[in-house]
Design an enzyme around this catalytic site. Structure first.
Site, PDB file in Angstrom:
ATOM      1  N   HIS A  44      23.016  57.966   0.391  1.00  0.00           N
ATOM      2  CA  HIS A  44      23.871  56.817   0.712  1.00  0.00           C
ATOM      3  C   HIS A  44      24.787  57.140   1.894  1.00  0.00           C
ATOM      4  O   HIS A  44      25.022  56.272   2.750  1.00  0.00           O
ATOM      5  CB  HIS A  44      24.735  56.456  -0.499  1.00  0.00           C
ATOM      6  CG  HIS A  44      24.035  55.657  -1.543  1.00  0.00           C
ATOM      7  ND1 HIS A  44      23.665  54.352  -1.361  1.00  0.00           N
ATOM      8  CD2 HIS A  44      23.644  55.981  -2.806  1.00  0.00           C
ATOM      9  CE1 HIS A  44      23.079  53.894  -2.461  1.00  0.00           C
ATOM     10  NE2 HIS A  44      23.054  54.864  -3.357  1.00  0.00           N
ATOM     11  N   HIS A  98      17.959  52.448  -7.350  1.00  0.00           N
ATOM     12  CA  HIS A  98      18.303  53.244  -6.168  1.00  0.00           C
ATOM     13  C   HIS A  98      17.032  53.599  -5.392  1.00  0.00           C
ATOM     14  O   HIS A  98      16.128  54.247  -5.919  1.00  0.00           O
ATOM     15  CB  HIS A  98      19.029  54.515  -6.635  1.00  0.00           C
ATOM     16  CG  HIS A  98      19.337  55.492  -5.547  1.00  0.00           C
ATOM     17  ND1 HIS A  98      20.322  56.444  -5.673  1.00  0.00           N
ATOM     18  CD2 HIS A  98      18.809  55.715  -4.308  1.00  0.00           C
ATOM     19  CE1 HIS A  98      20.387  57.192  -4.592  1.00  0.00           C
ATOM     20  NE2 HIS A  98      19.463  56.754  -3.748  1.00  0.00           N
ATOM     21  N   GLU A 138      17.362  56.553 -11.436  1.00  0.00           N
ATOM     22  CA  GLU A 138      18.048  55.275 -11.246  1.00  0.00           C
ATOM     23  C   GLU A 138      17.058  54.224 -10.762  1.00  0.00           C
ATOM     24  O   GLU A 138      16.626  54.264  -9.601  1.00  0.00           O
ATOM     25  CB  GLU A 138      19.197  55.421 -10.241  1.00  0.00           C
ATOM     26  CG  GLU A 138      20.285  56.385 -10.701  1.00  0.00           C
ATOM     27  CD  GLU A 138      21.375  56.615  -9.661  1.00  0.00           C
ATOM     28  OE1 GLU A 138      22.458  57.070 -10.038  1.00  0.00           O
ATOM     29  OE2 GLU A 138      21.133  56.337  -8.456  1.00  0.00           O
ATOM     30  N   ARG A 169      27.406  54.507   2.056  1.00  0.00           N
ATOM     31  CA  ARG A 169      28.584  54.866   1.266  1.00  0.00           C
ATOM     32  C   ARG A 169      29.337  55.971   1.989  1.00  0.00           C
ATOM     33  O   ARG A 169      28.759  57.037   2.250  1.00  0.00           O
ATOM     34  CB  ARG A 169      28.167  55.342  -0.114  1.00  0.00           C
ATOM     35  CG  ARG A 169      29.300  55.756  -1.043  1.00  0.00           C
ATOM     36  CD  ARG A 169      28.728  56.279  -2.359  1.00  0.00           C
ATOM     37  NE  ARG A 169      27.919  55.262  -3.032  1.00  0.00           N
ATOM     38  CZ  ARG A 169      27.012  55.533  -3.976  1.00  0.00           C
ATOM     39  NH1 ARG A 169      26.788  56.789  -4.338  1.00  0.00           N
ATOM     40  NH2 ARG A 169      26.335  54.549  -4.538  1.00  0.00           N
ATOM     41  N   ASP A 219      21.224  50.504  -3.258  1.00  0.00           N
ATOM     42  CA  ASP A 219      21.211  50.151  -4.677  1.00  0.00           C
ATOM     43  C   ASP A 219      21.062  48.645  -4.760  1.00  0.00           C
ATOM     44  O   ASP A 219      21.877  47.894  -4.181  1.00  0.00           O
ATOM     45  CB  ASP A 219      22.526  50.545  -5.356  1.00  0.00           C
ATOM     46  CG  ASP A 219      22.734  52.037  -5.438  1.00  0.00           C
ATOM     47  OD1 ASP A 219      21.801  52.793  -5.141  1.00  0.00           O
ATOM     48  OD2 ASP A 219      23.855  52.453  -5.812  1.00  0.00           O
TER      49      ASP A 219
END
Length: 774
Positions: free
Chosen positions: A678, A746, A743, A649, A685
């Site tokens: 990320h 994740h 999460e 990301r 994810d």
């Protein structure tokens, strides 16, 4: 009465500056060290303690912060909510009126409240004695003005609403704790005195004792009330709501350690009531020989170190209180703590009272049991599923700690002196043991053996639509399946099995928990889905807290997305030292054709409702990508494929997420000031999909859901949903990933910190590799 409120020198270590000769320096140091340990270990906002004897408060102090910003130190004059300790003041007021000949404990309560007429199918009149000892047969909470009610009117209205209820037991028959019952007692006090309950107790109890920092309404103390927090085993901390109860007689006292200490000392000195015999009657067991909790008139009865103990605990929205007296030894303790339903106040109260008794009797001082986290290696060895054939216990690592969830409790596993304990901000238990080889766990004497978890069936079509969360953010009722049976969690810490009565009616256990002999009744829509559940006349609406959080964020960013993107693009990632490894990002579509992409941030199906990426792509550092290929091949043998939602990301996207997310939900987004995993291309994810149908799995919560359903230790949903969650986690951890605690989707590559923070867009990455843009 002498009171010594000691001014702290710092929040971290507050030193004693004055000590009454009745409290030795050594005693004070031992108790202070225990309090400081609890504040630090449990992240309690503050703790306050007062030691008393018949002469008054002999020592008092506080540790921690009185405000959320940690700018104001807590002191022994900080105001706390005392919860059910309030009941003692209500009952003392009654006994003063008894001494004045205005009340008869054994007369029907309708003598004083003629309009009080709950349905009574058992016969027999309800009396004040029964109400004050929790033997009236009333339900726990009134239909209006109950513990969950955000719009309570007043105590008179709460008591009037009890006429809409039916007794669950015969008056005098069993002990069943009832806040509603004490509200009735409070209304009796109001009617007989001709004043409001609050004014009556002020005149009868608070003023004569000089308790000038105490009262039954928050307004006079608004700027002095301590910050407190709500918590749960599988959720985030948040500030406790300032919710005023509609039953003040049962739980609305605001007071300080010094003021409540004055009350405790006056009780020991037999100076609260006009006749010592009246007070002794309050400390006498009213219904001996009954099972469960023992009560005098208002006072809970017990024993400690061979001494009789009387007192009461309290818990109300973020606050926990403990008041304990040893009447024969003439000593007592008051403790406040500031995490909802936590054991710290009770533990510190017992410890401080034992220490004070030891000082008075010349015995060695007790040692505070300070536990430590289980080591990572031992936590890994002890993690797993254990079963006794009908019920299961789970242990797993969560946020660096070993945690355990069992049918009727959940907490953090810690060690002290070679023994295991459940010890966290909401639970303490010493009834825990593990086999040295990790093959079994014992809980309260019951042994569970390590076992695999075969795929469980889906819940029944009748019960499945009931599974979910109900209520309000400050108090969530959860319905879930465990070991094929229906369960409920209510008031954050009460985990209990339910018994099916009929299609839409389920009963609480009759012998334990907060709501014995009571039932839950579900409402369904035309499709059969539950829309609400009622506890008696208290209606808990069905909620989707994740969807509500998402809607709020989407509404906030709808007109602000351009500005958020512009600000993120012009900002720069944090500067950091050179990393051990250079970036080597690989497209995940190249590792295995069965790895599918569903990159949510390239479209609108994400928590922001806006396209964030300009194209759909997923890159990981080469070792991580190769692991994904191996995981896919292993899962394929079980009939599953991997569905990728996000991987590498760009840093600017992390900044967009952070800036758009309210502070209370930032546990789900990374801080751009530090960069994210990320950003380093070492986090992914993902979920699984069925290779036959192509459909994604359904687990405890949705991808990117901002609610506790996303937590990896979430005890909710169905058995099958949690089984799927654990299958994914096991596959990922077997190939060098660790799950992000909050999460379930994740996963971070072990060693993620070895890679640099990246800020290149997918288009730039594709261009560098000579790939066509999509």
């Amino acid at each position: 009465m002498a009171a010594f409120a000691l001014v702290p020198s710092s929040l971290a270590a507050q030193q004693v500056t004055a000590v009454n000769p009745a409290a030795s320096e050594t005693l004070v140091e031992v108790i202070a060290a225990a309090a400081q340990s609890e504040v630090a270990d449990k992240a309690l906002p503050s703790v306050a303690i007062a030691l008393v004897d018949r002469t008054g408060v002999i020592w008092s102090n506080a540790w921690g912060s009185a405000d959320a910003g940690r700018k104001r130190r807590a002191t022994a004059d900080t105001v706390y909510r005392a919860g059910s300790v309030s009941k003692l003041f209500t009952d003392i007021a009654v006994m003063k009126l008894v001494e004045q000949g205005k009340l008869d404990l054994d007369a029907p309560v309708t003598r004083y409240l003629p309009d009080f007429r709950p349905h009574n199918p058992f016969g027999g009149a309800i009396t004040l004695r029964q109400l004050m000892t929790h033997r009236s047969g009333l339900i726990r909470e009134a239909p209006r003005g109950h513990y969950f009610d955000m719009h309570a009117k007043d105590e008179a209205d709460a008591v009037a609403s009890l006429n809409e209820t039916t007794l669950v037991a015969a008056p005098g028959g069993i002990t069943k704790y009832s806040n509603a019952g004490i509200a009735v007692v409070g209304e009796v006090v109001a009617h007989v005195t001709g004043q409001s309950f609050e004014k009556a107790v002020e005149a009868l109890v608070l003023a004569p004792l000089g308790m000038r920092s105490s009262g039954f309404a928050a307004t006079p103390f608004r700027d002095r009330i301590a910050h407190a927090e709500m918590a749960s085993f599988d959720g985030s901390r948040f500030a406790a709501p300032a919710l005023e109860l509609g039953t003040p007689a049962a739980g609305s006292l605001y007071t300080t350690a010094n003021d409540l200490g004055r009350f405790a000392a006056a009780l020991l000195d037999r100076a609260v009531l006009g006749k010592p015999a009246t007070q002794e009657e309050m400390w006498r067991e009213q219904f001996p020989g009954t099972a469960g909790r023992r009560f005098g008139l208002g006072f809970a009865l017990g024993a400690l170190e061979g001494q009789r103990v009387v007192g009461h605990g309290g818990a109300v929205y973020g606050f926990a209180t403990d008041l304990k007296l040893m009447p024969d030894a003439g000593i007592g303790v008051v403790v406040f703590s500031t995490v909802d339903a936590g054991p710290s106040a009770q533990r510190l109260g017992s410890f401080a009272l034992r220490a004070l008794l030891a000082t008075r009797t010349g015995k060695p001082l007790p040692q505070w049991l300070k536990s430590e986290a289980v080591s990572p290696d031992e936590a890994k060895r002890l993690s797993g599923r254990f079963s006794d054939g009908t019920s299961s216990v789970w242990t797993r690592t969560f946020d660096g700690q070993l945690v355990l969830d069992a049918p009727e409790l959940a907490g953090t596993v810690r060690k002290a002196g070679g023994r295991f304990y459940l010890d966290d901000a909401q639970l303490f238990s010493d009834k825990l043991a593990f086999a040295a080889d990790g093959q079994w766990v014992e809980l309260a004497g019951r042994r569970y053996t390590r076992t695999d978890w075969p795929e469980p069936p889906a819940p029944s079509s009748e019960f499945a639509p009931l599974i979910g969360e109900y209520g309000w953010p400050h108090n969530i009722l959860r319905i879930y399946e465990r070991d094929g049976k229906p369960f409920v969690r209510i008031e954050w810490t009460d985990w209990l099995p339910l018994t099916r009565v009929s299609t839409d009616v389920y009963a609480f256990p009759s012998d334990r928990g907060l709501y014995p002999l009571e039932q839950l009744r579900f409402e369904r829509d035309s499709q059969g889905n539950a829309v609400a559940v009622s506890l008696g006349a208290i209606r808990f609406p069905r909620r989707d807290f994740g969807a509500e959080a998402e809607a709020a964020i989407r509404a906030a960013v709808q007109s602000n997305m351009t500005a958020l993107r512009h600000e993120a693009r012009r900002a720069s990632p944090p500067v950091e030292p050179a990393t051990r490894k250079a970036a080597d990002l690989v497209s995940l579509t190249s590792v295995d054709p069965r790895v599918r992409l569903d990159v949510r941030y390239a479209g609108t199906n994400n928590f922001m409702g806006q396209p964030i990426y300009e194209s759909a792509a997923a890159y990981l550092q080469r070792p991580a990508a190769e692991s994904i290929g191996r995981i896919q091949r292993a899962l394929a043998a079980q009939g599953y494929g991997l569905l990728i939602h996000d991987a590498y990301r760009p840093w600017y996207v992390t900044k967009i997420f952070w800036d758009a997310t309210p502070p209370e939900n930032r546990v789900f987004v990374a801080d751009p000031a530090r960069g994210s995993r990320h950003n380093r291309g070492a986090a992914v994810d993902l979920t699984m999909y069925d290779l036959t149908t192509g459909q994604p799995i359904v687990t405890t919560g949705r991808y990117d859901e901002f609610s506790s359903r996303s937590f990896t230790n979430y005890v909710g949903g169905s058995d099958h949903e949690r089984w799927l969650r654990e299958q994914l986690r096991s596959a990922m951890e077997g190939e060098g990933f660790t799950v992000y605690p909050q999460e379930w989707w994740h996963f971070d590559l072990v060693g993620w910190g070895d890679y640099p923070i990246g800020n290149a867009s997918f288009e730039q990455l594709a261009s560098q590799r000579g790939q066509p843009r999509k």
